[in-house]
Design an enzyme around this catalytic site. Sequence first.
Site, PDB file in Angstrom:
ATOM      1  N   LYS A  91     -11.307  -4.253  18.744  1.00 50.89           N
ATOM      2  CA  LYS A  91      -9.899  -4.578  19.019  1.00 50.89           C
ATOM      3  C   LYS A  91      -9.513  -4.248  20.458  1.00 50.89           C
ATOM      4  CE  LYS A  91      -8.646  -4.118  14.144  1.00 50.89           C
ATOM      5  NZ  LYS A  91      -7.558  -4.118  13.193  1.00 50.89           N
TER       6      LYS A  91
ATOM      7  N   LYS B  16     -13.782  -0.353  15.286  1.00 54.47           N
ATOM      8  CA  LYS B  16     -12.425  -0.916  15.469  1.00 54.47           C
ATOM      9  C   LYS B  16     -11.969  -0.729  16.913  1.00 54.47           C
ATOM     10  CE  LYS B  16     -11.018  -0.491  10.680  1.00 54.47           C
ATOM     11  NZ  LYS B  16     -10.412   0.296   9.624  1.00 54.47           N
TER      12      LYS B  16
ATOM     13  N   ASN C 140       0.849  -1.194   0.000  1.00 49.82           N
ATOM     14  CA  ASN C 140       0.000   0.000   0.000  1.00 49.82           C
ATOM     15  C   ASN C 140       0.883   1.242   0.000  1.00 49.82           C
ATOM     16  OD1 ASN C 140       0.553   0.796   2.868  1.00 49.82           O
ATOM     17  ND2 ASN C 140      -0.349  -1.229   3.217  1.00 49.82           N
TER      18      ASN C 140
HETATM   19  O1  PMT Z   1       2.805   6.060   6.588  1.00 51.25           O
HETATM   20  P1  PMT Z   1       2.204   7.350   6.096  1.00 51.25           P
HETATM   21  O2  PMT Z   1       2.412   7.558   4.624  1.00 51.25           O
HETATM   22  O3  PMT Z   1       2.622   8.527   6.916  1.00 51.25           O
HETATM   23  O4  PMT Z   1       0.603   7.206   6.262  1.00 51.25           O
HETATM   24  C1  PMT Z   1       0.022   7.167   7.526  1.00 51.25           C
HETATM   25  C2  PMT Z   1      -1.118   6.129   7.606  1.00 51.25           C
HETATM   26  C3  PMT Z   1      -2.253   6.555   6.688  1.00 51.25           C
HETATM   27  C4  PMT Z   1      -0.614   4.731   7.189  1.00 51.25           C
HETATM   28  C5  PMT Z   1      -1.567   6.099   9.113  1.00 51.25           C
HETATM   29  O5  PMT Z   1      -2.019   7.373   9.485  1.00 51.25           O
HETATM   30  C6  PMT Z   1      -2.686   5.082   9.337  1.00 51.25           C
HETATM   31  O6  PMT Z   1      -3.869   5.349   9.171  1.00 51.25           O
HETATM   32  N1  PMT Z   1      -2.315   3.830   9.743  1.00 51.25           N
HETATM   33  C7  PMT Z   1      -3.209   2.695   9.887  1.00 51.25           C
HETATM   34  C8  PMT Z   1      -3.506   2.110   8.537  1.00 51.25           C
HETATM   35  C9  PMT Z   1      -4.406   0.890   8.609  1.00 51.25           C
HETATM   36  O7  PMT Z   1      -3.961  -0.176   8.334  1.00 51.25           O
HETATM   37  O8  PMT Z   1      -5.590   1.114   9.082  1.00 51.25           O
HETATM   38  P2  PMT Z   1      -6.731  -0.069   9.249  1.00 51.25           P
HETATM   39  O9  PMT Z   1      -7.959   0.705   9.546  1.00 51.25           O
HETATM   40  O10 PMT Z   1      -6.718  -0.955   8.079  1.00 51.25           O
HETATM   41  O11 PMT Z   1      -6.248  -0.873  10.520  1.00 51.25           O
HETATM   42  C10 PMT Z   1      -6.659  -0.529  11.842  1.00 51.25           C
HETATM   43  C11 PMT Z   1      -5.542  -0.820  12.827  1.00 51.25           C
HETATM   44  O12 PMT Z   1      -5.291  -2.231  12.878  1.00 51.25           O
HETATM   45  C12 PMT Z   1      -4.238  -0.154  12.501  1.00 51.25           C
HETATM   46  O13 PMT Z   1      -3.687   0.339  13.700  1.00 51.25           O
HETATM   47  C13 PMT Z   1      -3.391  -1.299  11.926  1.00 51.25           C
HETATM   48  O14 PMT Z   1      -1.992  -1.115  12.217  1.00 51.25           O
HETATM   49  C14 PMT Z   1      -3.937  -2.505  12.653  1.00 51.25           C
HETATM   50  N2  PMT Z   1      -3.851  -3.752  11.886  1.00 51.25           N
HETATM   51  C15 PMT Z   1      -4.521  -3.905  10.716  1.00 51.25           C
HETATM   52  C16 PMT Z   1      -4.443  -5.090  10.021  1.00 51.25           C
HETATM   53  C17 PMT Z   1      -3.666  -6.144  10.542  1.00 51.25           C
HETATM   54  N3  PMT Z   1      -3.573  -7.291   9.909  1.00 51.25           N
HETATM   55  N4  PMT Z   1      -3.010  -5.984  11.694  1.00 51.25           N
HETATM   56  C18 PMT Z   1      -3.100  -4.807  12.375  1.00 51.25           C
HETATM   57  O15 PMT Z   1      -2.485  -4.671  13.441  1.00 51.25           O
END
Ligand code: PMT
Length: 405
Positions: A339, A335, A208
Amino acid sequence: MYAEKQVVLGVSGGIAAYKAAALLRLLVRAGADVHVVMTQNAQEFITPLTFQTLSGNPVHTNLFNLIQEREIGHIGLADRADLVLIAPATANLIGKVASGLADDLLTTTIMATKAPVLFVPAMNTNMWENPVCQQNRAKLSDYGYHFMQPVHGELACGWQGQGKMPEPEDIFDCAQPLLGTQDLGGKTVLVTAGPTREELDPVRFLSNYSSGKMGYAVARAARNHGAKVILVSGPVHLTAPQNIETIRVQTANEMHAAVITHAKRADVVIKAAAVADYRPANRADLKTKKSQGPTSLNLVQNPDILDELGQNKQDLLLVGFAAETNDIRQNAKAKLTQKNLDLIVANDVSLDDAGFDVETNIVRFFSADGTIEDLPKMSKDEVAEALIKKLVTLMGQKPEGRSGR
Ligand code: PMT
């Protein structure tokens, strides 16, 4: 951290003195009021006029200059400083301070100040490794002076070895915590950053747009507040921040293993990484030819690292990020609950100035106690600072039991 702070930049006589000009620019740009003090020898390498032009302040060179003494005064300079930064610090200067000598303006200022002092040594490898120099460094460290390590590389004298002054950006980064409040002192904070890469074959992968900027900013902010920081980073183009234990991973499975292992010694986990939810069911050992297909991909689910931490979290303080394009409040709150998080930072990644691979972010904090805070558009460093301040408040509200492990 540097805004409106008084920084004394001490420059002693080594070829790396020219790099102090770049450091000065960084400090001034960050809002610091910088007063440069040069030794006699430093003036052989670079002129005071350069520093005066860049700092907008007179440069101090002479202990007995009565005009300077009346206007500034070496004691006044030492007194008002929030930070004294010595870059480059020669073996001679380190030796003089370690021996209690104060025979010029720079050594006098160092001896007279109560502000934190950071020495950034730069010299020939043999001089740095000389036991006398090492003893002087150790003695000053014991007295509470701070040191950066010189880096390995090609030295001006033609040698290869340890002795180069670190880059101005690294010095700027390393000195920041010395200006901050240490309200996370004794705490360990694990931060994840960047994307993960899920390989299809040796030349292709699913990933991504995460650049790691948000997570790295959070790691630096936690360090600046005095925390010991472990940064688990996916593949990004950023350099490892100073004084942060950085663990590089590629895949979601590798990030899972690193986070689960190191979370055991953490008081707080902040998951800013964009982890791939799925990976290819099979990775080809050789490059797949166009003629071989595949025309469709079989995927298997990756572990949800944050979810796993949340289900077993005990007294760990757990912060997630939510990258959303729609129904932000509803998705972020879901979430947060599913979580079992203490806080989730939601960003609308469909906006131009927010989310992936930009310098700014626009976030909303959703806390487990039901409070919601909207933050305006800010730099990622400012978002990270606001997040760490929020965490400090949350930690104050939690019952005791998670002091440094
Ligand atoms: O890195 P940059 O370019 O500065 O961009 C920043 C960002 C957009 C990546 C950051 O601000 C952000 O939003 N990070 C979380 C991205 C994400 O994966 O969001 P999600 O809504 O899909 O996941 C929710 C949470 O679960 C996140 O904290 C993620 O780390 C965690 N997760 C998700 C999937 C997985 N398999 N394991 C996880 O731990």
